[in-house]
Write a protein that holds these residues in place. Sequence first.
Motif, PDB file in Angstrom:
ATOM      1  N   CYS A  22       0.701  -1.074  -0.096  1.00 42.28           N
ATOM      2  CA  CYS A  22      -0.038  -0.010  -0.117  1.00 42.28           C
ATOM      3  C   CYS A  22       0.957   1.275  -0.095  1.00 42.28           C
TER       4      CYS A  22
ATOM      5  N   VAL B  55      -3.368  -5.692   1.560  1.00 37.45           N
ATOM      6  CA  VAL B  55      -2.497  -6.408   2.601  1.00 37.45           C
ATOM      7  C   VAL B  55      -0.937  -5.559   2.813  1.00 37.45           C
ATOM      8  N   GLU B  56      -0.507  -5.229   3.967  1.00 35.71           N
ATOM      9  CA  GLU B  56       0.801  -4.663   4.140  1.00 35.71           C
ATOM     10  C   GLU B  56       1.617  -5.676   5.130  1.00 35.71           C
ATOM     11  N   SER B  57       2.697  -5.324   5.278  1.00 32.47           N
ATOM     12  CA  SER B  57       3.851  -6.309   6.058  1.00 32.47           C
ATOM     13  C   SER B  57       3.466  -5.876   7.479  1.00 32.47           C
ATOM     14  N   SER B  58       3.106  -4.705   7.844  1.00 32.32           N
ATOM     15  CA  SER B  58       3.269  -4.485   9.255  1.00 32.32           C
ATOM     16  C   SER B  58       1.870  -3.189   9.490  1.00 32.32           C
ATOM     17  N   THR B  59       1.526  -3.028  10.741  1.00 27.18           N
ATOM     18  CA  THR B  59       0.501  -2.190  11.146  1.00 27.18           C
ATOM     19  C   THR B  59       0.891  -0.725  10.786  1.00 27.18           C
TER      20      THR B  59
ATOM     21  N   LEU C 200       0.485  -0.195   7.084  1.00 28.02           N
ATOM     22  CA  LEU C 200      -0.900   0.004   6.798  1.00 28.02           C
ATOM     23  C   LEU C 200      -1.714   1.134   7.094  1.00 28.02           C
ATOM     24  N   ASP C 201      -1.058   1.647   8.320  1.00 27.71           N
ATOM     25  CA  ASP C 201      -1.876   2.910   8.733  1.00 27.71           C
ATOM     26  C   ASP C 201      -1.287   4.078   7.677  1.00 27.71           C
TER      27      ASP C 201
ATOM     28  N   TYR D 167      -8.254  -3.467   5.075  1.00 27.36           N
ATOM     29  CA  TYR D 167      -6.931  -3.457   5.460  1.00 27.36           C
ATOM     30  C   TYR D 167      -6.439  -4.490   6.403  1.00 27.36           C
ATOM     31  N   VAL D 168      -5.534  -5.425   5.924  1.00 24.23           N
ATOM     32  CA  VAL D 168      -5.028  -6.594   6.650  1.00 24.23           C
ATOM     33  C   VAL D 168      -3.687  -6.812   6.681  1.00 24.23           C
ATOM     34  N   THR D 169      -3.229  -7.479   7.527  1.00 30.70           N
ATOM     35  CA  THR D 169      -1.513  -7.781   7.659  1.00 30.70           C
ATOM     36  C   THR D 169      -1.439  -9.314   7.165  1.00 30.70           C
ATOM     37  N   ASP D 170      -2.335  -9.966   6.817  1.00 29.55           N
ATOM     38  CA  ASP D 170      -2.270 -11.485   6.750  1.00 29.55           C
ATOM     39  C   ASP D 170      -2.535 -11.853   5.390  1.00 29.55           C
TER      40      ASP D 170
END
Length: 285
Positions: A13, A34-38, A41-42, A73-76
């Motif tokens: 993202c 999907v992103e690798s970390s919160t 993602l934020d 929005y997810v990290t998995d």
Amino acid sequence: MENGMDRVGVVGCGLMGSGIAEVSARAGLDVVVVESSTAALDAGRARLEKSLARAEAKGKIDSAAEVLERIGYVTDLGDLADRQVVVEAIVEDEGAKTELFRTLDRVVLDPQAILASNTSSIPIMKLGVVTARPQHVIGVHFFNPVPVLQLVELVPSLLTSSDTTERARAFVEGRLGKRAIDCQDRAGFVVNALLIPFVLSAIRMLESGFATAEDIDRGLVLGAAHPQGPLALADLIGLDTTKAVAESLYEEFKEPLYAAPPLLARMVDAGLLGRKTGRGFYTYE
């Protein structure tokens, strides 16, 4: 659209991934990012909210809130299990991308799902062969800023089926309202194979002391009717991305015009990557 184009996954993202998520949601599709970390993602969510607020203010969309409701929005990566189209938009690194495609092959359950890469330089064949479904892997290369620029390069590998290519075209043109061109699976595809040597030659001209960055760019804007000069464009693309594409082109063709100039390499080493870091060939607020 007919079966198979309503649920979209976007991996990454950053500038490109958020743009792809935005145009998909604006087209009425259900999007999972999907992103690798919160934290990543934020940052991506904030980028999307800002872009959509701007689009609403300009009257390009009726409701930013309505578009945002279509984006999860997810990290998995496992949360992409039900997606029918997945677009990869992570860092321009072959190892990272091949590892991701191995995982997507495992987690995306629909055997007909399109697994697409937004790579600007890595051969699609290398991504397809690490999966058990290379016939469904294709390059779908958007241009930055995605909500504004109309072009998408469609890049099938030797193993991509004609059905996948046509479904990808239907997705890009029929759903997203973009314009597609067909490219061979060669490093750089059409646009970057022409554009990057041009940008590199401008960097060499600056490096040699032939002219200032301002005069090089002004010359191309005022003398060749380019919307912006090549050095400002490199700052917009990102100097790290410019260097990565140059290296991929040089690796494939071994032509000197594709070799990254030392100045570009030093700037990347120094973290002067252009607009995204606030400084490249120019300084940004």
